[in-house]
Design an enzyme around this catalytic site. Structure first.
Site, PDB file in Angstrom:
ATOM      1  N   GLU A 146      46.223  34.113  34.713  1.00  0.00           N
ATOM      2  CA  GLU A 146      46.820  35.255  35.432  1.00  0.00           C
ATOM      3  C   GLU A 146      48.252  35.597  35.014  1.00  0.00           C
ATOM      4  O   GLU A 146      49.115  35.815  35.858  1.00  0.00           O
ATOM      5  CB  GLU A 146      46.739  35.009  36.943  1.00  0.00           C
ATOM      6  CG  GLU A 146      45.309  34.790  37.405  1.00  0.00           C
ATOM      7  CD  GLU A 146      45.176  34.432  38.884  1.00  0.00           C
ATOM      8  OE1 GLU A 146      46.175  34.474  39.616  1.00  0.00           O
ATOM      9  OE2 GLU A 146      44.048  34.093  39.300  1.00  0.00           O
ATOM     10  N   GLU A 200      34.833  32.589  37.470  1.00  0.00           N
ATOM     11  CA  GLU A 200      35.021  32.410  38.921  1.00  0.00           C
ATOM     12  C   GLU A 200      34.181  33.429  39.685  1.00  0.00           C
ATOM     13  O   GLU A 200      34.678  34.157  40.554  1.00  0.00           O
ATOM     14  CB  GLU A 200      36.512  32.577  39.296  1.00  0.00           C
ATOM     15  CG  GLU A 200      37.446  31.699  38.488  1.00  0.00           C
ATOM     16  CD  GLU A 200      38.919  31.802  38.899  1.00  0.00           C
ATOM     17  OE1 GLU A 200      39.219  32.354  39.968  1.00  0.00           O
ATOM     18  OE2 GLU A 200      39.761  31.317  38.134  1.00  0.00           O
TER      19      GLU A 200
END
Ligand code: 9MR
Length: 348
Positions: free
Chosen positions: A146, A253
């Site tokens: 991220e 995810e």
């Protein structure tokens, strides 16, 4: 009759392929786990269905390295051991993330902010220690997580790593990781990767790394999606664009929320009901089918798909973006039974 109906539905379920059987010629299907999932009915379900596990939290910087000279290996060890014992692959998550970093990382012994060199040294030490411990037991790592913001013009999130080191921290993290375990597949991992603007920034980031011959092998599309997104076209665009750089793609995810997607935490409103209507269930089944049809279409490029949590009994989405709004994002229901969406994923 009702009893017979129940019997039939049970035999139907028993006759179904498991995820790992259905996908054995495609890619490993995995699941994020905490140590509490490794015993009892969840452990049985994991062993029956999945061929890969990812520690949901246990290997993040804060949990595993709470103080400069102290590591907390217990939970991560338990997960790796469970994988080894049961012939299940382990994906590592994550070596460098702006969230869940302990404060000590950025502060020196006199209480001041660390210098660029000090921070690089700490990053190197951290990656070295964690990867050395699990060398050969973890087949792929989310190296940097991220690093790209959702909004604004900058490619890079204004994290402490970025502010203190500059964009080079990303390259360095990959180099440190590769030096320790040259066999491990190294990923850049992010969410909201089907938003046109964010996809483009991530593309720029990984392209720069590739151009500099940094050892990066793939991009992780986290896949925190909802029954309203992404479209097949958006998903294919992400897969193709990263594949064009010679990178593998893993969905790292995966979950499909039954509510419209929001990426920021917010207060609960009166209209935020915990509901799972028949319509949501149907929409979710169709969405999961589309997603897996697409993943299979890119066999060879898509080299892994991991669900983020085991079943609807409990998932991180029960508390995000609003706390205490139950979500129903996975393929197994609150009693660990396969949902309708499961059928569309394993039958093709
Ligand atoms: O599922 C994780 C949850 O238990 C933690 O509280 C949270 C902490 O930030 O992290 C969650 O996992 C995140 C993952 O590590 C990175 N991508 C987003 C995931 C969901 O927030």
């Amino acid at each position: 009759m009702a009893v017979l109906g129940l019997l039939f539905s049970w035999t139907d379920l028993l006759a179904q392929k498991t995820l790992k059987e259905a996908y054995k010629d495609y890619f490993p299907v995995g699941v994020a786990v905490a140590p509490r999932n490794l015993s009892g009915p969840e452990a049985e379900l994991i062993k029956q269905q999945f061929i890969s596990i990812t520690p949901e939290n246990a290997m993040k910087m804060g949990p595993i390295h709470p103080e400069e000279n102290r590591y907390n290996w217990q939970d991560a060890d338990a997960i790796v051991e469970f994988g080894q014992k049961n012939g299940i692959l382990v994906r590592g998550h994550t070596l460098c993330w702006h969230s869940q970093v302990p404060n000590w990382f950025f502060t020196n012994s006199s209480g001041q902010q660390v210098t660029r060199e000090e921070l690089l040294g700490r990053l190197k030490q951290h990656i070295t220690d964690v990867m050395t411990r699990y060398k050969g037991k973890i087949y792929a790592w989310d190296v940097v997580n991220e690093a790209v913001p959702d909004t604004g013009k900058s490619i890079y999130r204004q994290s402490k790593f970025y502010q203190i080191i500059g964009e080079e921290y990303i390259q360095k993290a990959f180099e440190y990781a590769h030096a320790i375990d040259p066999q491990a597949k190294l990923f850049y991992n992010d969410y909201n990767t089907e938003s046109a603007a964010k996809r483009e920034k991530i593309y720029q980031l990984v392209k720069k790394l590739k151009d500099k011959n940094v050892p990066i092998h793939g991009v992780g599309l986290q896949g925190h999606w909802s029954i309203y997104e992404p479209t097949q076209q958006e998903l294919e665009k992400s897969i193709r664009q990263f594949a064009d750089l010679g990178l593998a793609v893993q969905v790292t995810e995966l979950d499909v929320s039954v509510y419209p997607k929001e990426h920021e935490r917010r207060a609960r409103k009166d209209t935020d009901q915990s509901i799972y209507t028949d319509e949501m269930m149907q929409k979710q089944s169709a969405h999961y089918k589309m997603l897996f049809d697409t993943f299979r279409k890119y066999k060879g490029t898509v080299t892994g798909v991991t669900f983020w949590n085991v079943s609807d009994r409990s998932s991180w989405l029960d508390n995000f973006p609003v706390s205490n709004r139950k979500d129903y994002p996975l393929l197994f229901d609150q009693h660990y039974q396969p949902k309708k969406a499961f059928e569309g994923v394993v039958n093709f």
